[in-house]
Scaffold this motif. Sequence first.
Motif, mmCIF file in Angstrom:
data_model
loop_
_atom_site.group_PDB
_atom_site.id
_atom_site.type_symbol
_atom_site.label_atom_id
_atom_site.label_comp_id
_atom_site.label_asym_id
_atom_site.label_seq_id
_atom_site.Cartn_x
_atom_site.Cartn_y
_atom_site.Cartn_z
ATOM 1 N N TYR A 148 0.876 -1.339 0.007
ATOM 2 C CA TYR A 148 -0.163 0.162 0.257
ATOM 3 C C TYR A 148 0.732 1.301 0.079
ATOM 4 C CZ TYR A 148 -4.317 -2.582 1.098
ATOM 5 O OH TYR A 148 -5.539 -3.307 0.916
ATOM 6 N N SER A 149 0.142 2.266 -0.477
ATOM 7 C CA SER A 149 1.023 3.669 -0.575
ATOM 8 C C SER A 149 0.840 4.165 1.173
ATOM 9 C CB SER A 149 0.687 4.554 -1.428
ATOM 10 O OG SER A 149 -0.624 4.899 -1.439
ATOM 11 N N ASP A 206 -1.087 5.822 12.408
ATOM 12 C CA ASP A 206 -2.161 6.832 12.221
ATOM 13 C C ASP A 206 -2.578 7.468 13.495
ATOM 14 O OD1 ASP A 206 -3.831 4.897 13.701
ATOM 15 O OD2 ASP A 206 -4.992 4.254 12.069
ATOM 16 N N GLN A 261 -0.667 -1.156 -3.838
ATOM 17 C CA GLN A 261 0.341 -1.142 -4.833
ATOM 18 C C GLN A 261 0.860 -2.664 -5.103
ATOM 19 O OE1 GLN A 261 2.050 1.706 -5.442
ATOM 20 N NE2 GLN A 261 0.549 2.543 -4.495
ATOM 21 N N GLY A 280 -2.850 4.520 1.829
ATOM 22 C CA GLY A 280 -3.385 5.042 0.347
ATOM 23 C C GLY A 280 -3.626 3.965 -0.390
ATOM 24 N N SER A 281 -3.371 4.014 -1.971
ATOM 25 C CA SER A 281 -3.808 3.017 -2.743
ATOM 26 C C SER A 281 -3.140 1.623 -2.798
ATOM 27 C CB SER A 281 -4.139 3.475 -4.165
ATOM 28 O OG SER A 281 -2.398 3.794 -4.617
ATOM 29 N N VAL A 331 0.177 8.010 2.816
ATOM 30 C CA VAL A 331 -0.075 9.442 2.675
ATOM 31 C C VAL A 331 0.012 10.182 3.956
ATOM 32 C CG1 VAL A 331 -1.726 10.989 1.767
ATOM 33 C CG2 VAL A 331 -1.688 8.671 0.710
ATOM 34 N N ASP A 389 -0.410 10.178 9.085
ATOM 35 C CA ASP A 389 -0.243 9.142 8.100
ATOM 36 C C ASP A 389 -1.512 8.473 7.923
ATOM 37 O OD1 ASP A 389 2.250 10.007 7.522
ATOM 38 O OD2 ASP A 389 3.133 8.569 8.964
ATOM 39 N N LYS A 390 -1.798 8.031 6.469
ATOM 40 C CA LYS A 390 -3.103 7.097 6.289
ATOM 41 C C LYS A 390 -2.533 6.317 5.236
ATOM 42 C CE LYS A 390 -6.623 10.606 7.353
ATOM 43 N NZ LYS A 390 -8.017 11.304 7.050
#
Length: 159
Positions: A103-104, A145, A118, A115-116, A106, A112-113
């Motif tokens: 995962y990415s 997070d 990968q 992302g999409s 962000v 931090d969270k």
Amino acid sequence: MRTKNSEIAVKIFLLVVSVILVGLIIAWSTGVFKDKRNDLNQGTEKINDVLGTMADFDLLIYDGNIISGERVADLIEEVKEKKIDMAIGVKTIAASEIKFYNYSLVSGSEGDKLGSEQKDTPPTKKTEANYINPKGKFKGEVRKDENDNIIGLVFEQEK
């Protein structure tokens, strides 16, 4: 006649005492059962807390520690195989930015969270910038997070 009436009175008395004793035993056993059920629920909660803490502890060992590139590559594969919702970032000496796997990650003003997702895998050619040298040393950092859940690990290659 009197003995027959007194025998009936004794039998009625014994019957009443028996009913009261049976009622007390049932009430006592019900109370014990409820107490044991509450104890069992508390024990289950403690076990779940410990398991959650152990899972976090397994990841916290990477924070600030240096591990080999081989272990970083193995960790990326392990996280993908187990389908864990976590980002693994790697910054090699040759790369200008962090490359994320699984995962990415962000970074925002609220923390931090994830992302999409990968789909990339670590490159196998030594000439690529994001190649993870198995003999290289990588310093780990844990990312969390806003709820203090571990959502990512970032590894930066040491010179």
